[in-house]
Design a protein around this motif. Structure first.
Motif, PDB file in Angstrom:
ATOM      1  N   ASP A 109      53.609  76.248 105.833  1.00  0.00           N
ATOM      2  CA  ASP A 109      54.481  75.553 104.789  1.00  0.00           C
ATOM      3  C   ASP A 109      55.553  75.120 105.489  1.00  0.00           C
ATOM      4  OD1 ASP A 109      55.948  74.777 102.615  1.00  0.00           O
ATOM      5  OD2 ASP A 109      56.115  76.644 101.804  1.00  0.00           O
TER       6      ASP A 109
ATOM      7  N   GLY B 163      58.138  73.064 104.610  1.00  0.00           N
ATOM      8  CA  GLY B 163      59.483  73.472 103.925  1.00  0.00           C
ATOM      9  C   GLY B 163      60.262  72.118 104.074  1.00  0.00           C
ATOM     10  N   LYS B 164      60.662  71.826 104.916  1.00  0.00           N
ATOM     11  CA  LYS B 164      61.689  70.232 104.784  1.00  0.00           C
ATOM     12  C   LYS B 164      61.109  69.557 106.119  1.00  0.00           C
ATOM     13  CE  LYS B 164      64.309  69.597 102.349  1.00  0.00           C
ATOM     14  NZ  LYS B 164      63.776  69.048 100.972  1.00  0.00           N
TER      15      LYS B 164
ATOM     16  N   LEU C   5      63.448  75.725  92.031  1.00  0.00           N
ATOM     17  CA  LEU C   5      63.400  74.636  93.478  1.00  0.00           C
ATOM     18  C   LEU C   5      64.864  74.750  94.157  1.00  0.00           C
ATOM     19  CD1 LEU C   5      61.496  71.534  91.779  1.00  0.00           C
ATOM     20  CD2 LEU C   5      60.846  73.177  93.635  1.00  0.00           C
TER      21      LEU C   5
ATOM     22  N   SER D   8      68.930  79.892 101.371  1.00  0.00           N
ATOM     23  CA  SER D   8      68.222  78.643 101.520  1.00  0.00           C
ATOM     24  C   SER D   8      68.752  77.578 102.690  1.00  0.00           C
ATOM     25  CB  SER D   8      68.210  77.708 100.316  1.00  0.00           C
ATOM     26  OG  SER D   8      67.406  78.265  99.192  1.00  0.00           O
TER      27      SER D   8
ATOM     28  N   ARG E  15      64.894  77.561  98.536  1.00  0.00           N
ATOM     29  CA  ARG E  15      64.002  77.030  99.306  1.00  0.00           C
ATOM     30  C   ARG E  15      63.975  78.006 100.685  1.00  0.00           C
ATOM     31  NH1 ARG E  15      62.671  71.755  97.693  1.00  0.00           N
ATOM     32  NH2 ARG E  15      61.076  71.771  99.504  1.00  0.00           N
TER      33      ARG E  15
ATOM     34  N   TRP F 186      54.955  77.399  92.839  1.00  0.00           N
ATOM     35  CA  TRP F 186      54.827  76.215  93.699  1.00  0.00           C
ATOM     36  C   TRP F 186      55.115  74.864  92.880  1.00  0.00           C
ATOM     37  CZ3 TRP F 186      50.834  79.212  92.977  1.00  0.00           C
ATOM     38  CH2 TRP F 186      49.595  78.757  92.544  1.00  0.00           C
TER      39      TRP F 186
ATOM     40  N   ALA G 214      56.564  72.480  97.752  1.00  0.00           N
ATOM     41  CA  ALA G 214      57.584  73.318  97.658  1.00  0.00           C
ATOM     42  C   ALA G 214      57.488  74.552  96.997  1.00  0.00           C
ATOM     43  CB  ALA G 214      58.926  72.501  96.966  1.00  0.00           C
TER      44      ALA G 214
END
Length: 404
Positions: free
Chosen positions: A383, A385-386, A365, A61, A368, A247, A352
């Protein structure tokens, strides 16, 4: 090319501006009355290097978000034709390890050492808001720890090199850039309900929206790029990309505080679990969160309902819960509230890959590393993500579609 971009958050806005610069005619569809009005405006602005993901000991991640973090400042500065570094925090973050953390002190220290080496050796290490080359996260001494953390609820504190940006300022700059681009049509007040091929011969796409005037269809797009966070999977399914994996769709709110005087409380993140954080941008502008107080929706539905607008009483209750949570951990949290002259409770949907309570080590979670771009013909789904990963993803897709 005529391109439809769904969603005017940081992902859709970055992509629209990059595509327009390369000569595309872009229509960007947004359900709100203005771009950048959801989670892209109302978040802490942490430009991730991966330090929050110590719950994933594989470092997959951390590695996945690192590249977007180190490239964030140069990419966004280029997209907006404005140096965004002055809108960032100027000191390294404090990571305070909670007594109920899902990662213990030894695991956390080992994770930091490994990630310091990875971040410091990244080709873009010098492009971050500070030079990451040779950086080593450091544990606070007992006296330093005592000055920032409540010892009864925390076990250690560390300095890590992550910084955050003022998302409200960045959002305003994006909105102005979209407005001033002659190749971009911003269709606000348009809630996308469908994206389908017009026919099987010409390869063009149709986007259908609900507006205040009823249903509208826009045709003739060479491709559609779905950058939504709320409802992305529902539109994907109609376009032929079915949901897979696990998700969660969460609606989170936090506090955005202006103080009447300078407050020296440092930016800090409480690790690792369902806790909170503080961002001190300039001594008078703050972001404050306490995860349990701000989580209004936690759903595994593809298209969960948006919560009703908060009443003044609900906002006050959330504010008091955030204060109560932070004050059990952070020395100086109360000082921000005591000096506050304006407190806004704002937020938005966050998508997420993963599910479960982040208070549990078993929650997926904590991993990621699966966000990115999915393609089906001339339909693309992203997506993000962040927040910090969006500009890099936008740059990669713009290059793929339009070249340099």
């Amino acid at each position: 090319m005529r391109i439809a971009v769904l969603g005017a958050g940081i992902m859709g806005s970055s992509l629209a501006l990059l595509l327009a610069r390369r000569g595309a005619e872009v229509t960007i569809f947004e359900s709100a009355s203005s771009p950048m009005m959801g989670a892209s405006r109302w978040n802490e602005g942490k430009i991730h290097l991966g330090y929050v993901y110590s719950g994933d000991p594989t470092l997959a991640s951390a590695r996945h978000v690192l590249s977007g973090g180190v490239s964030f400042a140069p990419l966004v500065s280029d997209i907006l034709a404005t140096d965004i570094r002055p809108f960032a925090t100027t000191e390294d973050d404090l990571f305070i390890l909670h007594r109920d953390s899902v990662v213990d002190e030894t695991e956390f220290r080992d994770f930091l050492k490994k990630l310091d080496e990875i971040a410091g050796s990244h080709p873009g290490a010098k492009d971050y808001f500070r030079d990451l080359s040779g950086f080593s996260s450091s544990q606070l001494s007992p006296s330093e720890f005592k000055s920032v953390a409540a010892a009864e609820n925390t076990v250690a504190a560390f300095r890590v090199p992550e910084r955050s940006v003022r998302t409200e300022t960045i959002a305003d700059l994006y909105t102005a850039a979209l407005t001033n681009s002659k190749n971009i049509f911003v269709a606000t007040g348009h809630t996308v309900t469908d994206a389908t091929p017009e026919d099987t011969d010409n390869g063009l796409w149709r986007v259908t929206c609900e507006t205040s005037d009823g249903q509208k269809a826009y045709e003739g797009f060479d491709c559609v790029i779905n950058c939504l966070w709320h409802g992305r999977m529902a539109i994907d399914a109609k376009a032929g990309i079915l949901p897979s994996g696990t998700w969660s769709n969460r609606y989170r709110v936090s506090l955005f505080v202006k103080t009447k005087k300078i407050v020296e409380t440092q930016s800090a993140f409480v690790a690792v679990g369902a806790f909170g954080d503080v961002k001190n941008y300039d001594g008078k502008s703050f972001y404050l969160s306490w995860y349990p107080a701000g989580l209004l929706v936690d759903s595994v539905e593809i298209l969960p309902n948006t919560p009703d607008p908060l009443t003044p009483e609900q906002k006050n209750s959330i504010t008091q819960k955030v204060r109560a949570g932070l004050s059990t951990v952070l020395v100086g949290a109360d000082e921000i509230f005591d000096a506050a002259e304006d407190i806004r409770v704002e937020g938005g949907f966050v998508f997420a890959q993963g599910r479960g309570s982040i208070a549990q080590k078993s929650s997926t979670l904590h991993s990621r590393d699966k966000f990115g771009i999915t393609r089906k013909g001339r339909y693309y789904s992203i997506d993000t993500g962040k927040y910090s990963s969006a500009p890099e993803l936008a740059f990669k897709l713009a290059q793929e579609l339009m070249g340099n």
